[in-house]
Design an enzyme around this catalytic site. Structure first.
Site, PDB file in Angstrom:
ATOM      1  N   PHE A   7      -6.959   2.505  -3.644  1.00 42.42           N
ATOM      2  CA  PHE A   7      -6.868   1.513  -4.736  1.00 42.42           C
ATOM      3  C   PHE A   7      -5.936   0.355  -4.384  1.00 42.42           C
ATOM      4  O   PHE A   7      -5.057  -0.010  -5.179  1.00 42.42           O
ATOM      5  CB  PHE A   7      -6.327   2.146  -6.026  1.00 42.42           C
ATOM      6  N   ILE A   8      -6.062  -0.211  -3.203  1.00 45.96           N
ATOM      7  CA  ILE A   8      -5.109  -1.253  -2.799  1.00 45.96           C
ATOM      8  C   ILE A   8      -5.651  -2.644  -3.153  1.00 45.96           C
ATOM      9  O   ILE A   8      -6.735  -3.027  -2.723  1.00 45.96           O
ATOM     10  CB  ILE A   8      -4.773  -1.152  -1.294  1.00 45.96           C
ATOM     11  N   GLY A  10     -13.696  -6.417 -35.602  1.00 47.50           N
ATOM     12  CA  GLY A  10     -14.729  -5.435 -35.923  1.00 47.50           C
ATOM     13  C   GLY A  10     -15.594  -5.173 -34.692  1.00 47.50           C
ATOM     14  O   GLY A  10     -15.111  -5.240 -33.555  1.00 47.50           O
ATOM     15  N   GLU A  37      -2.124   6.930  -2.241  1.00 48.59           N
ATOM     16  CA  GLU A  37      -3.053   7.643  -1.351  1.00 48.59           C
ATOM     17  C   GLU A  37      -3.942   8.543  -2.206  1.00 48.59           C
ATOM     18  O   GLU A  37      -3.647   8.752  -3.393  1.00 48.59           O
ATOM     19  CB  GLU A  37      -2.252   8.502  -0.364  1.00 48.59           C
ATOM     20  N   GLU A  69       1.232   0.525 -10.911  1.00 54.02           N
ATOM     21  CA  GLU A  69       2.626   0.246 -10.535  1.00 54.02           C
ATOM     22  C   GLU A  69       3.570   1.127 -11.321  1.00 54.02           C
ATOM     23  O   GLU A  69       4.537   0.669 -11.922  1.00 54.02           O
ATOM     24  CB  GLU A  69       2.954  -1.247 -10.706  1.00 54.02           C
ATOM     25  N   ALA A 104       0.824  -1.215   0.000  1.00 55.43           N
ATOM     26  CA  ALA A 104       0.000   0.000   0.000  1.00 55.43           C
ATOM     27  C   ALA A 104       0.852   1.257   0.000  1.00 55.43           C
ATOM     28  O   ALA A 104       1.356   1.683   1.050  1.00 55.43           O
ATOM     29  CB  ALA A 104      -0.922  -0.024   1.206  1.00 55.43           C
TER      30      ALA A 104
HETATM   31  C1  LIG Z   1      -6.283  -2.173 -10.654  1.00 55.99           C
HETATM   32  C2  LIG Z   1      -5.428  -1.308  -9.812  1.00 55.99           C
HETATM   33  C3  LIG Z   1      -4.669  -1.884  -8.814  1.00 55.99           C
HETATM   34  C4  LIG Z   1      -3.884  -1.070  -7.982  1.00 55.99           C
HETATM   35  N1  LIG Z   1      -3.204  -1.660  -6.946  1.00 55.99           N
HETATM   36  C5  LIG Z   1      -2.453  -0.889  -6.128  1.00 55.99           C
HETATM   37  C6  LIG Z   1      -1.793  -1.473  -4.989  1.00 55.99           C
HETATM   38  O1  LIG Z   1      -1.927  -2.672  -4.711  1.00 55.99           O
HETATM   39  N2  LIG Z   1      -1.033  -0.659  -4.216  1.00 55.99           N
HETATM   40  C7  LIG Z   1      -0.890   0.683  -4.451  1.00 55.99           C
HETATM   41  O2  LIG Z   1      -0.195   1.359  -3.713  1.00 55.99           O
HETATM   42  N3  LIG Z   1      -1.519   1.265  -5.517  1.00 55.99           N
HETATM   43  C8  LIG Z   1      -2.303   0.513  -6.349  1.00 55.99           C
HETATM   44  N4  LIG Z   1      -2.966   1.101  -7.392  1.00 55.99           N
HETATM   45  C9  LIG Z   1      -2.800   2.525  -7.632  1.00 55.99           C
HETATM   46  C10 LIG Z   1      -1.877   2.837  -8.799  1.00 55.99           C
HETATM   47  O3  LIG Z   1      -0.632   2.198  -8.685  1.00 55.99           O
HETATM   48  C11 LIG Z   1      -1.716   4.360  -8.892  1.00 55.99           C
HETATM   49  O4  LIG Z   1      -3.008   4.901  -9.102  1.00 55.99           O
HETATM   50  C12 LIG Z   1      -0.774   4.731 -10.001  1.00 55.99           C
HETATM   51  O5  LIG Z   1       0.548   4.498  -9.595  1.00 55.99           O
HETATM   52  C13 LIG Z   1      -0.911   6.185 -10.419  1.00 55.99           C
HETATM   53  O6  LIG Z   1      -1.059   7.022  -9.337  1.00 55.99           O
HETATM   54  P1  LIG Z   1      -2.160   8.184  -9.381  1.00 55.99           P
HETATM   55  O7  LIG Z   1      -3.414   7.587  -9.886  1.00 55.99           O
HETATM   56  O8  LIG Z   1      -2.214   8.833  -8.039  1.00 55.99           O
HETATM   57  O9  LIG Z   1      -1.599   9.162 -10.449  1.00 55.99           O
HETATM   58  P2  LIG Z   1      -0.697  10.446 -10.207  1.00 55.99           P
HETATM   59  O10 LIG Z   1       0.548  10.112  -9.490  1.00 55.99           O
HETATM   60  O11 LIG Z   1      -1.539  11.552  -9.631  1.00 55.99           O
HETATM   61  O12 LIG Z   1      -0.375  10.806 -11.704  1.00 55.99           O
HETATM   62  C14 LIG Z   1      -1.375  11.355 -12.563  1.00 55.99           C
HETATM   63  C15 LIG Z   1      -0.723  11.776 -13.864  1.00 55.99           C
HETATM   64  O13 LIG Z   1       0.277  12.775 -13.616  1.00 55.99           O
HETATM   65  C16 LIG Z   1       1.557  12.333 -14.100  1.00 55.99           C
HETATM   66  N5  LIG Z   1       2.567  12.720 -13.114  1.00 55.99           N
HETATM   67  C17 LIG Z   1       2.502  12.559 -11.771  1.00 55.99           C
HETATM   68  N6  LIG Z   1       3.628  13.006 -11.199  1.00 55.99           N
HETATM   69  C18 LIG Z   1       4.420  13.468 -12.177  1.00 55.99           C
HETATM   70  C19 LIG Z   1       5.729  14.050 -12.217  1.00 55.99           C
HETATM   71  N7  LIG Z   1       6.443  14.233 -11.109  1.00 55.99           N
HETATM   72  N8  LIG Z   1       6.242  14.373 -13.413  1.00 55.99           N
HETATM   73  C20 LIG Z   1       5.523  14.175 -14.552  1.00 55.99           C
HETATM   74  N9  LIG Z   1       4.295  13.629 -14.586  1.00 55.99           N
HETATM   75  C21 LIG Z   1       3.748  13.272 -13.417  1.00 55.99           C
HETATM   76  C22 LIG Z   1       1.463  10.821 -14.211  1.00 55.99           C
HETATM   77  O14 LIG Z   1       2.320  10.324 -15.226  1.00 55.99           O
HETATM   78  C23 LIG Z   1       0.008  10.631 -14.590  1.00 55.99           C
HETATM   79  O15 LIG Z   1      -0.135  10.776 -15.974  1.00 55.99           O
HETATM   80  C24 LIG Z   1      -3.798   0.332  -8.201  1.00 55.99           C
HETATM   81  C25 LIG Z   1      -4.565   0.906  -9.222  1.00 55.99           C
HETATM   82  C26 LIG Z   1      -5.392   0.115  -9.996  1.00 55.99           C
HETATM   83  C27 LIG Z   1      -6.219   0.766 -11.057  1.00 55.99           C
END
Ligand SMILES: Cc1cc2nc3c(=O)[nH]c(=O)nc-3n(C[C@H](O)[C@H](O)[C@H](O)COP(=O)(O)OP(=O)(O)OC[C@H]3O[C@@H](n4cnc5c(N)ncnc54)[C@H](O)[C@@H]3O)c2cc1C
Length: 378
Positions: free
Chosen positions: A155-156, A338, A126, A362, A123
């Site tokens: 989303f864990i 299609g 956040e 990830e 996890a």
């Molecule tokens: C099916 C599924 C399973 C998941 N399982 C887990 C889990 O087990 N554990 C866990 O911890 N999370 C989990 N997640 C969460 C997932 O890993 C995160 O949502 C993902 O890493 C992206 O984080 P975010 O959505 O907060 O995007 P953000 O970090 O907010 O990023 C949003 C956008 O901004 C861009 N961005 C962000 N920071 C920067 C930067 N510094 N420079 C340039 N561009 C940037 C990113 O490329 C992206 O396009 C899961 C999500 C899903 C959908």
């Protein structure tokens, strides 16, 4: 350079393929419709010793390594993305324990995680961020010999199943992220309703609420204030499974496209005669082949590299490329079908929905490229 699998790896690949064809494929639609993986599937995977395949025998694993894990995960993903998704996140959490755990932590968690009795979670994400360790707001306040953890994780995966969860929190002593090993469903631990997402409906994600979760100091995983290396390593090993999952989906897309092209009638023959269809299928096959060898190589590196930073760069490159190919392949496969490819009854529609998840999780694909580009330009 030897591209040949060992006898043991071939056996594992065959056993996983036969298991997936017999036990997962027939219920793949049901898994997506009902959003639940039948217990018998997880039990069957445990009987095949798949949950501890990459870990040393002294901790209840089989010691077959990451390449064997990838071979199994690919075959499972070929049958269904939810099962491979759950399998892969289990390794994300368990790899962190295997890499950074103290002998006591390994002895406590790995045997049950390896037997499949426990499914591990990891996890980091956040509500405010999924990419930036500096922005995490979960806190762990030192209280005597314990830490008291408060925060929300978003989303864990698998957080609703019993087992260990690696929680990243800023500890009050260093002010930096630290990894903690927590037992799911300990006092103060609760989860939200399941998020309704685009694909892999059987591998669910929930938010985790941590309210005054008290853990002893011995629950710190890796050095205190050094959560970032734990995160980087865990997520890099996790990417090995992500790539295997994408690869299995791509292989299924290839097989479905060939089958459909040979069956779909057009006048006195089938659509397989069209150059457009042949080119689409050739493009799919090229990407599957490239991704297969990149993924196997990444698994080999996971088994053989001690330099975590060098491995993290390779994992970032491979994951960004393979996940993107997964989406390209799924789109091409839908094209071969299609409008039928857009229908829920057709497997390629599921593959399409599942593929895009690997691009965003990830480590968002472009963020992976920032890791790679940064390392190359240092
Ligand atoms: C099916 C599924 C399973 C998941 N399982 C887990 C889990 O087990 N554990 C866990 O911890 N999370 C989990 N997640 C969460 C997932 O890993 C995160 O949502 C993902 O890493 C992206 O984080 P975010 O959505 O907060 O995007 P953000 O970090 O907010 O990023 C949003 C956008 O901004 C861009 N961005 C962000 N920071 C920067 C930067 N510094 N420079 C340039 N561009 C940037 C990113 O490329 C992206 O396009 C899961 C999500 C899903 C959908």
């Amino acid at each position: 350079m030897d591209f040949k699998l060992t006898k043991e790896q071939e056996l594992i690949q065959r056993a996983a393929r036969e298991f997936a064809e017999k036990n997962i494929m027939p219920v793949a639609d049901q898994i997506e419709r009902e959003g639940k993986i039948p217990d018998e599937i997880l039990k069957g995977m445990a009987e095949l010793e798949l949950f501890g395949i990459a870990y040393p025998e002294e901790y209840g694993g089989t010691g077959a390594g990451y390449l064997s894990y990838v071979l199994a995960c690919e075959q499972i993903a070929r049958a269904n993305g939810s099962v491979s998704g759950l399998y892969s996140v289990h390794y994300l959490g368990t790899s962190s324990i295997a890499t950074f755990g103290s002998p006591e932590q390994k002895a406590k968690y790995l045997p049950k995680a390896g037997s499949g009795e426990w499914i591990s979670s990891f996890a980091f994400t956040e509500p405010a961020t999924g990419s930036d360790p500096k922005q995490i707001s979960t806190i762990a306040v030192k209280d005597g010999d314990d830490y008291v953890i408060n925060g929300v994780k978003r989303f864990i995966s698998a957080a609703y199943l019993p087992g260990p969860i690696v929680i990243f929190a800023k500890d009050s002593e260093t002010g930096h992220p630290t990894a903690f090993l927590v037992d799911k469903f300990c006092p103060g631990y609760s989860v939200s309703e399941t998020w309704k997402k685009i694909g892999i409906h059987g591998s669910k994600v929930v938010d985790v609420y941590l309210k005054d979760v008290r853990v002893p100091s011995s629950a710190v995983l890796g050095p205190k204030g050094q959560g970032y290396p734990v995160l980087l390593a865990g997520i890099s090993y996790g990417k090995v499974g992500m790539c295997a999952g994408s690869l299995g989906g791509m292989q299924a897309a290839l097989e479905e496209s060939i089958k459909y092209a040979k069956e779909k009638a057009h006048r006195d023959s089938t659509i397989a005669k069209f150059p457009t269809i042949q080119v689409a299928i050739a493009k799919i096959a090229e990407k599957v082949e490239a991704c297969r060898w990149l993924t196997y190589r990444l698994a080999w590196l996971a088994d053989n590299t001690k330099d975590i930073m060098a491995f993290a760069k390779q994992a970032a490159m491979t994951k960004a490329f393979v996940a993107e190919c997964g989406v390209d392949v799924a789109r091409l496969a839908v094209g071969v079908h299609g409008s039928y490819g857009l229908m829920d009854d057709y497997k390629v529609s599921h593959i399409y929905r599942d593929a895009i998840i690997s691009e965003q999780t990830e480590g968002v694909a472009d963020m992976q490229r920032l890791i790679t580009g940064g390392a190359l330009l240092r």
